[in-house]
Scaffold this motif. Structure first.
Motif, PDB file in Angstrom:
ATOM      1  N   SER A  53      -1.073  -4.803  -2.789  1.00  0.00           N
ATOM      2  CA  SER A  53      -0.311  -5.933  -2.249  1.00  0.00           C
ATOM      3  C   SER A  53       0.670  -5.507  -1.164  1.00  0.00           C
ATOM      4  CB  SER A  53       0.408  -6.686  -3.365  1.00  0.00           C
ATOM      5  OG  SER A  53       1.336  -5.828  -4.003  1.00  0.00           O
ATOM      6  N   GLU A  54       1.297  -4.339  -1.296  1.00  0.00           N
ATOM      7  CA  GLU A  54       2.220  -3.871  -0.267  1.00  0.00           C
ATOM      8  C   GLU A  54       1.480  -3.447   0.997  1.00  0.00           C
ATOM      9  OE1 GLU A  54       4.827  -0.817  -1.693  1.00  0.00           O
ATOM     10  OE2 GLU A  54       6.333  -2.295  -2.253  1.00  0.00           O
ATOM     11  N   TYR A  55       0.213  -3.074   0.850  1.00  0.00           N
ATOM     12  CA  TYR A  55      -0.560  -2.577   1.984  1.00  0.00           C
ATOM     13  C   TYR A  55      -1.373  -3.670   2.682  1.00  0.00           C
ATOM     14  CZ  TYR A  55       0.444   2.059   0.102  1.00  0.00           C
ATOM     15  OH  TYR A  55       1.075   3.172  -0.359  1.00  0.00           O
TER      16      TYR A  55
ATOM     17  N   GLY B  32       7.120  -0.176   2.522  1.00  0.00           N
ATOM     18  CA  GLY B  32       7.979  -1.350   2.378  1.00  0.00           C
ATOM     19  C   GLY B  32       8.785  -1.621   3.634  1.00  0.00           C
TER      20      GLY B  32
ATOM     21  N   ASN C  17       6.517  -2.835   6.463  1.00  0.00           N
ATOM     22  CA  ASN C  17       6.194  -4.256   6.324  1.00  0.00           C
ATOM     23  C   ASN C  17       7.342  -5.131   6.801  1.00  0.00           C
ATOM     24  OD1 ASN C  17       3.624  -3.944   5.309  1.00  0.00           O
ATOM     25  ND2 ASN C  17       4.275  -3.941   3.181  1.00  0.00           N
TER      26      ASN C  17
END
Length: 194
Positions: free
Chosen positions: A21-23, A83, A86
């Protein structure tokens, strides 16, 4: 695929989507650059990336331990700063529905590859347990052939050749020619069998 296999594949895909999900922003935007609607451009991009990586490997000739250490180092750095990347690069830019769908497709493809590898190893282990002598009759010649290939050509060269062939087969004209050759070969085999 059976119902259990599909359910397991879906749960694996969901787990991959959660863990990535973070990527997702990086994956989707990198996918846009690499996989364009133009097949020729996409093929050229893939071939260029594979060739650059191949040239780096040929030039550096890293040992397996060095390569594993470098990959782990890159992974740790990316995981630490993903993080903030993003927030700074993709902040305020939610993914569209088509981008979310493409991310799900990427996760699904990855999940399919992992389940295929798992099922292959499970099948091989079952065959080895059920009929060990029969398993050895085809496992040993295959291992001998790969050992011989390993002396004549590096694994990196073999992987690069396989990836370039896979890229080339994406081009519709090449696919048509390959299909024509396959049809002719199957026609000749059928004539010989009669």
């Amino acid at each position: 695929m059976s119902g259990d296999g599909q359910a397991k594949n879906m749960s694996t895909m969901t787990e991959i989507e959660k863990s990535w999900s973070e990527y997702k922003y990086v994956v989707v935007h990198a996918d846009k650059l690499i996989n364009t609607p133009d097949v020729i451009k996409t093929t050229g991009t893939h071939a260029a990336i594979y060739s650059v990586l191949y040239a780096i490997f040929l030039f550096c000739k890293p040992s397996v331990l060095t390569l594993a250490s470098i990959i782990l180092a890159f992974g740790l750095v990316i995981d630490t700063f993903i993080g903030s990347l993003n927030q700074k690069v993709f902040a305020g830019k939610p993914l569209s529905e088509s981008e979310e769908k493409r991310f799900s497709e990427i996760c699904s493809n990855f999940s399919g590859c992992t389940s295929c590898l798992t099922s292959t190893f499970t099948c091989l282990q079952k065959q080895r347990a059920d009929t060990p002598v029969k398993f050895l009759t085809y496992a040993l010649p295959m291992l001998a052939a790969t050992a011989y290939l390993g002396r004549k050509c590096s694994i990196i060269s073999l992987v690069w050749i396989a990836l370039i062939i896979k890229c080339t087969l994406r081009i519709p004209e090449v696919q048509q020619k390959v299909n024509m050759v396959k049809d002719k070969a199957s026609g000749l085999l059928q004539k010989k069998q009669k």
